[in-house]
Scaffold this motif. Structure first.
Motif, PDB file in Angstrom:
ATOM      1  N   UNK A 249       0.854  -1.077  -0.008  1.00 12.09           N
ATOM      2  CA  UNK A 249      -0.007   0.040  -0.197  1.00 12.09           C
ATOM      3  C   UNK A 249       1.042   1.240  -0.061  1.00 12.09           C
ATOM      4  N   UNK A 250       1.386   1.732  -1.149  1.00 10.44           N
ATOM      5  CA  UNK A 250       2.179   2.767  -1.362  1.00 10.44           C
ATOM      6  C   UNK A 250       1.572   4.136  -0.802  1.00 10.44           C
ATOM      7  N   UNK A 251       0.333   4.462  -1.260  1.00 12.36           N
ATOM      8  CA  UNK A 251      -0.084   5.501  -0.739  1.00 12.36           C
ATOM      9  C   UNK A 251      -0.333   5.636   1.075  1.00 12.36           C
ATOM     10  N   UNK A 252      -0.562   4.729   1.668  1.00 10.43           N
ATOM     11  CA  UNK A 252      -0.685   4.548   3.119  1.00 10.43           C
ATOM     12  C   UNK A 252       0.660   4.602   3.647  1.00 10.43           C
ATOM     13  N   UNK A 253       1.699   3.945   2.901  1.00 14.47           N
ATOM     14  CA  UNK A 253       3.129   3.926   3.518  1.00 14.47           C
ATOM     15  C   UNK A 253       3.666   5.320   3.529  1.00 14.47           C
ATOM     16  N   UNK A 254       3.368   6.147   2.321  1.00 15.26           N
ATOM     17  CA  UNK A 254       4.031   7.234   2.165  1.00 15.26           C
ATOM     18  C   UNK A 254       3.500   8.439   3.102  1.00 15.26           C
ATOM     19  N   UNK A 255       2.331   8.153   3.347  1.00 16.42           N
ATOM     20  CA  UNK A 255       1.511   9.125   4.241  1.00 16.42           C
ATOM     21  C   UNK A 255       1.893   8.795   5.739  1.00 16.42           C
ATOM     22  N   UNK A 256       2.051   7.390   6.026  1.00 15.09           N
ATOM     23  CA  UNK A 256       2.690   7.361   7.326  1.00 15.09           C
ATOM     24  C   UNK A 256       3.993   7.946   7.377  1.00 15.09           C
ATOM     25  N   UNK A 257       4.883   7.852   6.447  1.00 14.08           N
ATOM     26  CA  UNK A 257       6.283   8.554   6.535  1.00 14.08           C
ATOM     27  C   UNK A 257       6.319   9.675   6.872  1.00 14.08           C
ATOM     28  N   UNK A 258       5.250  10.418   6.151  1.00 14.26           N
ATOM     29  CA  UNK A 258       5.190  11.918   6.477  1.00 14.26           C
ATOM     30  C   UNK A 258       4.624  12.089   7.883  1.00 14.26           C
TER      31      UNK A 258
END
Ligand code: HEM
Length: 455
Positions: A249-258
């Motif tokens: 889940x790229x969208x979820x991962x990138x949001x969580x990173x931010x």
């Protein structure tokens, strides 16, 4: 047989003994095949006699040819040919009457679906339907040219799909395709360089490595075992193989990173440190445990966690620290190195990639991921151990650390994230998980070429 399994293979000058050893070993075990397009054809055996005949005639790629192609590529830049590989699961062995030869191999004997410790929430609910069916045989085809690859895979799918002639039912075709960054390094869908750290079992590969702090040298016996399928009185080697389709889940991962960067109060270029703590390397592959200045291509692999005993640089749960503690686990260096597998995965699914910067632009939340594939002498002592005792274990390498934030499967403990580089002062507790889902998988055996002919 003079090839010593207790050490890497000397492939600088290949003698007669080594040549016959390599000719009888499937390609891709000792070294990754490097092709950008891969197809995995999962087959169920319907007629054992015909399936045997089909496999006897399948032109399997051997390790000797692969090494010759590597030399040719270095000299002329001419890419190698089509790679074709064969794998059998325990249920495939049973369908061909060979299950008795594969008893006592623990997890392999029961299959991945019956191994709750390595399943998301202990069950196969997350699996796609095609991968819950019997997966007896896996054929892998790989090539560099996309158009020719499509034709080759189409023809093979047609041949195996003709059940009356092939003896197989074609259950599923899974394609994989590699993505590279602007340095030409392979990347996975979260955008990080992947496949850099590998145990190395060929002298030629070791020759190109800095080995002062962490030596990736590994003996052949860590990856290959005597093949029980060869005719009595002959020798041949095979390898246990793990396949896992891991959706990202790229969208979820990138949001969580931010969100993690916000929580830690990171600003500017330092915000990249949030994701780097999750993976253990920055996106360009630089290990977070080294100084941020030490970049360059190829990215460094000559490091350990000796100077980072508190986890102030790379937290203990960072993916690469969990999966390879490099001597900082209670087992010590030799033990940690012995667990390592030859990772040969490739990404699947299509992304929008900027043609100039090579940055992956879109942010899908499904349909893309990693086809994790690994070779090892023991599934029990390597993949299974790494997944259950290290990455899924909230108490590894010490109490309260939490699961691996990328591939840990069950876990509720928040992990500890240092806001300041090289200090655990004021560490923030936050649970990072759930962006990778297991869509299916199986344990296979990779027979020797003679073993396939003797099925
Ligand atoms: C979608 C799933 C996964 C992603 C996105 C991922 C990502 C990465 C990345 C970016 C690296 C750093 C590059 C490198 O050192 O090669 C890495 C290394 C590694 N990964 Fe994964 N990985 C995934 C699944 C797995 C699985 C299932 C395992 C094993 C159970 C695993 C074991 C390792 C190991 C052993 C290393 C090398 C650590 C080292 O030697 O420093 N990974 N992974």
């Amino acid at each position: 047989m003079t090839v010593k399994l207790t050490q890497p293979l000397d492939d600088v000058v290949i003698g007669t003994q080594e040549k016959s050893f390599l000719r009888n070993l499937q390609a891709n075990i000792l070294k990754g095949h490097g092709r950008e397009h891969v197809a995995l054809l999962f087959l169920e055996i319907r007629n054992a006699t015909r399936a045997r005949q089909f496999l006897h005639g399948f032109p399997v790629s051997d390790a000797y040819t692969q090494l010759q192609e590597v030399r040719q590529f270095k000299a002329t830049r001419a890419p190698g040919g089509v790679v074709r590989l064969v794998f059998l699961s325990q249920s495939g062995m049973a369908a061909l009457g060979h299950d008795a030869k594969f008893q006592g191999f623990g997890a392999f004997s029961a299959g991945m679906a019956a191994d709750p410790q390595v399943l998301d929430d202990g069950a196969t609910d997350s699996w796609q339907a095609e991968l819950t069916q019997p997966l007896h045989v896996l054929l892998l085809v790989a090539y560099h040219d996309e158009a020719d690859f499509a034709r080759i895979v189409g023809k093979l799918a047609g041949d195996v799909g003709d059940t009356a002639a092939s003896g197989f039912e074609l259950r599923f075709v899974q394609e994989g395709r590699a993505y590279k960054n602007s340095d030409g390094e392979g990347i996975e869908h979260f955008g990080y360089v992947d496949g850099r750290s590998q145990p190395l079992m060929l002298k030629t590969e070791l020759a190109g490595e800095a080995r002062t702090v962490y030596d990736p040298e590994a003996p052949l016996a860590q990856f290959i075992v005597p093949d029980p399928l060869v005719p009595a009185g002959t020798a041949g080697f095979g390898s246990f193989f793990v396949f896992r389709k891991l959706e990202q889940n790229v969208a979820g991962f990138k949001q969580a990173e931010q969100a993690l960067a916000d929580t830690l109060g990171l600003v500017g270029a330092d915000r990249e440190r949030a994701g780097a703590q999750v993976v253990g390397r920055f996106e360009d592959g630089t290990p977070i445990t080294l100084d941020r200045q030490e970049m360059g291509v190829p990215v460094r692999n000559d490091f350990d966690y000796g100077a980072d005993a508190s986890g102030g640089k790379c937290p203990f749960q960072g993916h690469i620290r969990k999966s390879n503690p490099r001597g900082s686990s209670p087992g010590g260096l030799d033990f940690d190195k012995g667990v390592q597998m030859a990772r040969r995965g490739i990404t699947y699914g299509c992304r929008l990639q900027d043609p100039d910067s090579k940055e992956l632009i879109d942010r899908p939340n499904d349909g893309v991921g990693l086809l994790f594939m690994s070779y090892q002498a023991s599934i029990e002592k390597q993949f299974h151990f790494m997944q259950t005792q290290w990455v899924n274990n909230e108490g590894f390498p010490q109490g309260g650390v939490g699961i691996d934030p990328i591939i840990g499967q069950v876990g509720t403990l928040p992990q500890s994230w240092p806001p300041v580089y090289d200090s655990t002062a004021g560490a923030v507790q936050k649970l990072f998980r759930g962006f990778v889902a297991l869509k299916g998988g199986e344990y296979f055996f990779t027979p020797s070429i003679a073993g396939i002919k003797n099925l």
